[in-house]
Design an enzyme around this catalytic site. Structure first.
Site, PDB file in Angstrom:
ATOM      1  N   ASP A 180       3.955   5.553  11.899  1.00  0.00           N
ATOM      2  CA  ASP A 180       3.873   6.484  10.767  1.00  0.00           C
ATOM      3  C   ASP A 180       5.146   6.508   9.920  1.00  0.00           C
ATOM      4  O   ASP A 180       5.604   7.564   9.481  1.00  0.00           O
ATOM      5  CB  ASP A 180       3.548   7.904  11.252  1.00  0.00           C
ATOM      6  N   LYS A 228       3.593  -2.600  12.019  1.00  0.00           N
ATOM      7  CA  LYS A 228       4.587  -1.841  12.789  1.00  0.00           C
ATOM      8  C   LYS A 228       4.881  -0.489  12.131  1.00  0.00           C
ATOM      9  O   LYS A 228       4.924   0.548  12.808  1.00  0.00           O
ATOM     10  CB  LYS A 228       5.860  -2.680  12.912  1.00  0.00           C
ATOM     11  N   ASN A 288      21.607  -7.412  20.283  1.00  0.00           N
ATOM     12  CA  ASN A 288      21.582  -5.982  19.999  1.00  0.00           C
ATOM     13  C   ASN A 288      20.451  -5.270  20.741  1.00  0.00           C
ATOM     14  O   ASN A 288      20.653  -4.236  21.368  1.00  0.00           O
ATOM     15  CB  ASN A 288      21.434  -5.775  18.482  1.00  0.00           C
ATOM     16  N   LYS A 301       9.423  -2.825   3.523  1.00  0.00           N
ATOM     17  CA  LYS A 301      10.602  -2.795   4.405  1.00  0.00           C
ATOM     18  C   LYS A 301      10.572  -3.975   5.355  1.00  0.00           C
ATOM     19  O   LYS A 301       9.517  -4.318   5.894  1.00  0.00           O
ATOM     20  CB  LYS A 301      10.581  -1.484   5.226  1.00  0.00           C
ATOM     21  N   HIS A 320       0.837  -1.210   0.000  1.00  0.00           N
ATOM     22  CA  HIS A 320       0.000   0.000   0.000  1.00  0.00           C
ATOM     23  C   HIS A 320       0.864   1.250   0.000  1.00  0.00           C
ATOM     24  O   HIS A 320       0.441   2.317  -0.438  1.00  0.00           O
ATOM     25  CB  HIS A 320      -0.939   0.006   1.208  1.00  0.00           C
ATOM     26  N   ARG A 321       2.084   1.117   0.524  1.00  0.00           N
ATOM     27  CA  ARG A 321       3.103   2.161   0.408  1.00  0.00           C
ATOM     28  C   ARG A 321       4.394   1.494  -0.047  1.00  0.00           C
ATOM     29  O   ARG A 321       4.691   0.352   0.335  1.00  0.00           O
ATOM     30  CB  ARG A 321       3.329   2.885   1.738  1.00  0.00           C
ATOM     31  N   LYS A 354       9.646  -9.229   4.735  1.00  0.00           N
ATOM     32  CA  LYS A 354      10.619  -9.972   5.539  1.00  0.00           C
ATOM     33  C   LYS A 354      11.283 -11.003   4.655  1.00  0.00           C
ATOM     34  O   LYS A 354      10.687 -11.493   3.690  1.00  0.00           O
ATOM     35  CB  LYS A 354       9.943 -10.678   6.716  1.00  0.00           C
ATOM     36  N   THR A 406      16.660   0.003  18.048  1.00  0.00           N
ATOM     37  CA  THR A 406      15.546  -0.798  18.559  1.00  0.00           C
ATOM     38  C   THR A 406      15.537  -0.808  20.082  1.00  0.00           C
ATOM     39  O   THR A 406      14.487  -0.624  20.707  1.00  0.00           O
ATOM     40  CB  THR A 406      15.614  -2.236  18.006  1.00  0.00           C
TER      41      THR A 406
END
Length: 511
Positions: A138, A133, A272, A109, A104-105, A145, A233
């Site tokens: 935003d 997520k 991490n 990612k 949709h965008r 993935k 993160t």
């Protein structure tokens, strides 16, 4: 060899079912021993858990049914196999995946992981979670993935490079990578080194693409990475929990104040995410009393020195022998059950299930990992008065700073480069005016502290903090409005944001 699936009409199937029927794979269902300890056999798999959370929120979202069906399915899945020479003329056939949940965008990612546990179901579940997520915080990306089914510890650096580059070549050939298409990032078993190999391979296949550096994030600084990405993160986990602890209703329910100096923290997973989360809590005054890893866990009610413990663990790959005063727990998942105020499961999925949820003593559970709490355990925790801060909100710091890195690569300029000196000159004039009116001069240290212009890391931290606070406030508002828990509220917000894009665009050829 590669197989590519595109979305079929929603009435034809759930796509996930078609995918698994098309590829006769051995289903893992994410039930390795490490993810089964806390769960009964009848508890849902990771993918089923994500779908269950989604379905519950969808019923409260007031979004049209056909849009919800469209959003629930995975857009495209790529499965590739290729041979790699390992030694003495011997070859192995390597298996890799890439799932794009929602376009949709663009770009989509999501990370790429190296693990023997990678399978079709895992990448579908994680791609779905990435879509939600990104929407929650935003970040204008769709979700994806990927993974390669290997144990990276069993291969040399040269072999890993060949595997990574060949996998990237497959992505290039099938248009599953590109600054405007699909942008991978590090995940389990991968890091800046692998991202550098991916970027270089993409650039070789796309000569003349000035935005090639934006095809992947999590790169080394020397190759277009951004300062602050490595700790992003874990820092996002800290910002999120700190924000929720400032809300009066959370303080009333848990009995905790916003003062971190009074808080005890336990972290499961010292990679991490877990390490940086523990580090930032410690720096803010909290006491880290327990850390869990694969072979064992360490607990000290008086507090652990996070930096010293991390150095010891990196050198010895175990906590055993670190301290004579600390307690070593041979069954590492028992660290989840010790007394503490804040528990951060930052390791694997399905770590808190119906077998151990009754033993959880923490008042706040912040999901640093993806899917660490099963739906049944989540309900039990909420019913017992505990606060669960969900993964799709709390661990979104990584994708947020990946977004900043992508912007940096497309703009071809370091953050702060254009305005740092201008800001410092303007502040110097203000300081001079204050000194003149106050009748005294500031010390050099005072002057530097006031005049200092923002560096790239300062801007990245600021942007991440603002993003996390805004997302937490939106989640809180929806939770209060609909009288639901924070996980459901975060999913509702994500669904509504994505649906607004789908319905606003008209969804080509939908009708």
């Amino acid at each position: 060899m590669a197989f590519l699936l595109k979305r079929l009409p929603a009435t034809a199937r759930p796509l996930a079912t078609l995918n698994r029927a098309t590829f006769p794979l051995t289903a893992r269902f994410l039930t390795t021993p490490a993810t089964q300890v806390a769960c009964h056999n009848e508890e849902p798999t990771f993918l089923q858990s994500v779908e269950k959370y989604y379905d519950h929120a969808a019923n409260l979202s007031e979004v049209q049914t056909h849009t919800l069906a469209h959003l629930r399915a995975v857009d495209s899945v790529l499965r590739v196999t290729f041979p790699i020479e390992v030694e003495n003329g011997k070859y192995e056939v390597i298996e890799g995946y890439r799932a794009q949940h929602s376009r949709h965008r663009l770009p989509v990612k999501g990370g790429i992981r190296f693990s023997e546990e990678v399978d079709l179901q895992e990448v579908e579940a994680l791609a779905s979670l990435m879509t939600y997520k990104c929407a929650v915080v935003d970040v204008p990306f769709g979700g994806a993935k990927g993974g390669i089914k290997i144990d990276p510890s069993k291969y040399t650096v040269a072999q890993l490079e060949r595997i990574t580059r060949r996998y990237t070549m497959e992505l290039c050939q099938k248009k599953f990578i590109g600054p405007g298409l699909d942008v991978p990032a590090p995940d389990v078993g991968t890091g800046p080194r692998e991202m550098a190999w991916i970027m270089d391979t993409y650039a070789q296949f796309n000569v003349g693409d000035v935005n090639a550096a934006g095809c992947v994030t999590g790169k080394p600084l020397s190759m277009g990475g951004v300062r602050g990405r490595n700790e992003a993160t874990g820092l996002g986990v800290f910002y999120g929990i700190r924000e929720f602890l400032s809300y009066p209703e959370v303080q009333e329910k848990t009995g905790l104040s916003a003062n971190m100096a009074d808080r005890t923290v336990v972290v499961q997973g010292f990679g991490n995410v877990g390490y940086h989360a523990a580090k930032f809590f410690e720096e803010d005054g909290a006491k880290v009393v327990g850390v869990g890893e694969r072979d064992c866990a360490i607990y000290d009610p008086n507090g652990l020195n996070v930096e010293d413990l991390h150095k010891y663990y990196r050198a010895n790959h175990t906590f055993r022998g670190y301290s004579s005063t600390a307690t070593i727990l041979d069954e590492s998942t028992k660290i989840l059950e010790v007394e503490c105020d804040i528990l951060i499961p930052a390791a694997l999925e399905r770590q808190i299930g119906m077998r151990n949820v009754g033993n959880i003593k923490a008042k706040v559970i912040g999901e640093g990992a993806n899917g660490p709490v099963t739906p049944g355990a989540h309900e039990a925790l909420e019913a017992s008065g505990k606060i669960v801060i969900p993964d799709l909100l709390l661990n979104a710091g990584g994708v947020t700073v990946s977004y900043f890195e992508w912007l940096k690569n497309l703009s071809h300029v370091r953050f702060g480069r254009m305005n740092k000196k201008w800001d410092e000159r303007a502040r110097s004039k203000v300081v001079a005016l204050v000194e003149e009116n106050a009748g005294r001069s500031l010390t050099e240290a005072e002057r530097k502290a006031i005049v200092h212009g923002a560096e790239e890391a300062d801007l990245v931290y600021s942007g991440l903090e603002d993003t996390m606070i805004q997302a937490c406030q939106e989640t809180r508002q929806t939770a209060n409005l609909k009288k639901v828990d924070f996980r459901t509220a975060a999913y509702v917000n994500a669904i509504q944001k994505i649906a607004a894009v789908y319905e606003g665009s008209g969804m080509l050829f939908m009708h």
